[in-house]
Design an enzyme around this catalytic site. Structure first.
Site, short mmCIF file in Angstrom:
data_model
loop_
_atom_site.label_atom_id
_atom_site.label_comp_id
_atom_site.label_asym_id
_atom_site.label_seq_id
_atom_site.Cartn_x
_atom_site.Cartn_y
_atom_site.Cartn_z
N GLU A 102 0.83 -1.20 0.00
CA GLU A 102 0.00 0.00 0.00
C GLU A 102 0.87 1.25 0.00
O GLU A 102 2.00 1.25 0.49
CB GLU A 102 -0.92 -0.01 1.23
CG GLU A 102 -2.00 -1.08 1.10
CD GLU A 102 -2.90 -1.19 2.31
OE1 GLU A 102 -4.12 -1.32 2.10
OE2 GLU A 102 -2.42 -1.16 3.44
N CYS A 135 3.34 8.70 0.50
CA CYS A 135 3.94 7.80 1.48
C CYS A 135 4.13 6.44 0.80
O CYS A 135 3.16 5.81 0.39
CB CYS A 135 3.00 7.70 2.68
SG CYS A 135 3.51 6.51 3.90
N CYS A 163 7.02 -6.43 7.10
CA CYS A 163 8.17 -5.92 7.86
C CYS A 163 8.57 -6.92 8.92
O CYS A 163 7.73 -7.38 9.71
CB CYS A 163 7.85 -4.58 8.50
SG CYS A 163 9.33 -3.81 9.20
N CYS A 193 7.57 -4.33 15.31
CA CYS A 193 7.26 -3.44 16.43
C CYS A 193 5.87 -3.82 16.95
O CYS A 193 4.96 -4.12 16.18
CB CYS A 193 7.30 -1.99 15.97
SG CYS A 193 8.91 -1.54 15.31
N CYS A 226 2.60 -1.96 15.52
CA CYS A 226 2.48 -1.71 14.08
C CYS A 226 1.79 -2.88 13.37
O CYS A 226 2.22 -4.02 13.47
CB CYS A 226 3.87 -1.48 13.50
SG CYS A 226 3.88 -1.33 11.71
N CYS A 238 -0.10 5.82 9.38
CA CYS A 238 1.12 5.13 9.76
C CYS A 238 0.82 3.89 10.59
O CYS A 238 0.06 3.94 11.55
CB CYS A 238 1.98 6.06 10.59
SG CYS A 238 2.82 7.22 9.57
N1 SAH Z 1 9.78 1.14 9.26
C1 SAH Z 1 9.92 2.53 9.31
C2 SAH Z 1 8.96 3.27 8.40
C3 SAH Z 1 7.54 2.77 8.37
S1 SAH Z 1 6.61 2.94 9.84
C4 SAH Z 1 9.84 3.04 10.73
O1 SAH Z 1 9.44 2.29 11.60
O2 SAH Z 1 10.19 4.19 10.95
C5 SAH Z 1 6.25 4.69 9.82
C6 SAH Z 1 5.89 5.27 11.18
O3 SAH Z 1 4.67 4.74 11.65
C7 SAH Z 1 6.92 4.98 12.26
O4 SAH Z 1 7.29 6.16 12.91
C8 SAH Z 1 6.17 4.06 13.21
O5 SAH Z 1 6.64 4.22 14.53
C9 SAH Z 1 4.76 4.55 13.05
N2 SAH Z 1 3.73 3.61 13.45
C10 SAH Z 1 3.74 2.28 13.34
N3 SAH Z 1 2.60 1.73 13.84
C11 SAH Z 1 1.84 2.77 14.26
C12 SAH Z 1 0.54 2.87 14.86
N4 SAH Z 1 -0.21 1.80 15.09
N5 SAH Z 1 0.08 4.10 15.17
C13 SAH Z 1 0.81 5.20 14.91
N6 SAH Z 1 2.03 5.18 14.34
C14 SAH Z 1 2.54 3.97 14.02
FE1 SF4 Z 2 8.44 -2.25 10.55
FE2 SF4 Z 2 6.21 -1.18 11.46
FE3 SF4 Z 2 8.35 -1.28 13.02
FE4 SF4 Z 2 8.32 0.42 10.93
S1 SF4 Z 2 7.00 0.49 12.74
S2 SF4 Z 2 9.97 -0.97 11.54
S3 SF4 Z 2 7.10 -0.81 9.47
S4 SF4 Z 2 7.23 -3.06 12.24
#
Ligand code: SAH
Ligand code: SF4
Length: 363
Positions: A90, A117, A124, A128, A131, A345
């Protein structure tokens, strides 16, 4: 059939030499693909018809297929793409109105702009806790062609021209685990989007930061922190075990920042997990030694994928932001509500209907 998308200009010239021998033809083809967003050789009307047909026999412009488009009331639109092997990713088209503070370009607050974006991986592996992409599991690296393809397909669909959009790598995947293809994609987009208008967001992959630091034309750097001490950050972002804060910040100190620029630190606020005033003070103290700004992202919730994780109340978010600002660090809050949050995000899944989640996981 060979895909011209993603090839360097030199490789395009070599590839089309037999069909289009004059040296200027490759430049024309490239202009059609990148500047004029052509999806088909038939559109390239300043090439002789026979040449267009000959090109179409041997080559394709491998733009990803648009599976669905999800527009929201504020102009944001999520695109679901299918790639040539069936993988789905996406990307999001974001318009920020003149009045809204611009989180994608806080250097010029208040400016109206389009931001694309992009995804760098079809999933991934960093996993995290907060996420959705991470909860879905790892996915392969996208090629440079697949990365620029998302941009060009959206530019075509939304009819915007060169130099009209910013690019952020905040979609699916960890761009600095696919740094070679991200860099190739940035080179291909060089005429289109200046590196000043590109932000790469990383979970803190130190070797990737170092690889980017060595490039003469660097994008802006955003680092996802979400924890200002190792214990909290490791619970939320397991990559902190591999690259703990001391190592990460040592690399960031070496990052060659241009004058007036700052490193962005993203901090996902999760109720009861990392949202206290003490955490805000720790965050400010950690980032203050560097030219930095903090972008707070109140958690985008997902009952299905992130059970048990809650977004703090607005009052808590505001108090956290105020505490960081009072400690001398510029801070913005990224808010996405309702429909928009589904395109926000951490919510990108690469599929329309959720499959069965891996199961709940407490931070
Ligand atoms: N992998 C990279 C880029 C993609 S994630 C990274 O982690 O930076 C982009 C942003 O979305 C990151 O700052 C991450 O912390 C944030 N993010 C991930 N899951 C989220 C959620 N459920 N709510 C708000 N922000 C989130
Ligand atoms: Fe991967 Fe999501 Fe963590 Fe970014 S926030 S590194 S996309 S698992």
């Amino acid at each position: 059939m060979r895909d011209l998308l993603g090839l360097s200009p030199l490789d395009v010239a070599r590839a089309v030499r037999d069909v289009a021998p004059e040296p200027f033809r490759a430049a024309q083809v490239l202009k059609w693909i990148y500047e004029r967003r052509a999806a088909d050789f038939a559109e390239m009307t300043n090439l002789p018809k026979a040449m267009r047909e000959a090109l179409a026999k041997d080559f394709v412009i491998g733009l990803p297929n648009v599976v669905s488009r999800t527009p929201t009331s504020d102009g944001t639109e999520k695109f679901l793409f299918e790639l040539s092997d069936g993988a789905r990713v996406e990307a999001v088209y974001i318009v920020e109105s003149k009045k809204a503070p611009s989180w994608t370009d806080p250097e010029t607050p208040g400016a109206s702009r389009v931001t694309i974006c992009l995804s760098s991986q079809a999933g991934c592996a960093v996993d995290c806790v907060f996420c959705v992409t991470g909860r879905m599991g790892a996915g392969r690296n996208l090629t440079a062609g697949e990365i620029v393809g998302q941009y060009l397909a959206i530019a075509r669909a939304k009819s915007f021209g060169p130099h009209e959009a910013n690019v952020v790598f905040m979609g699916m995947g960890e761009p600095l685990l696919n740094v070679a293809n991200v860099v190739r994609a940035l080179d291909l987009l060089d005429e289109e989007v200046s590196p000043k208008r590109v932000t790469v967001s990383t979970a803190g992959v130190v070797p990737g930061i170092e690889a980017l630091a060595g490039r003469p034309r660097r994008p802006n750097l955003a680092v996802s922190l979400s924890g200002a001490d190792d214990a909290t950050r490791t619970k939320l972002m397991p990559i902190n075990r591999t690259y703990p804060l001391a190592e990460l910040f040592a690399a960031l100190k070496r990052w060659p920042l241009e004058r007036g620029r700052r490193i962005t630190f993203e901090y996902v606020l999760i109720a009861g997990v990392n949202d206290t005033l003490a955490a805000a003070a720790k965050l400010a103290a950690l980032v203050r030694p560097l030219p930095s700004k903090v972008n707070l992202i109140p958690l985008n919730e997902s009952k299905e994928w992130l059970p048990g994780l809650k977004r703090p109340s607005d009052a808590v978010v505001n108090a956290f932001a105020k505490a960081v600002a009072d400690d001398g660090v510029p801070v913005t809050v990224r808010r996405s509500k309702g429909l928009q949050a589904d395109a926000a995000c951490g919510q990108l899944k690469g599929r329309e209907e959720p499959a069965r989640p891996k199961g709940p996981r407490a931070p």
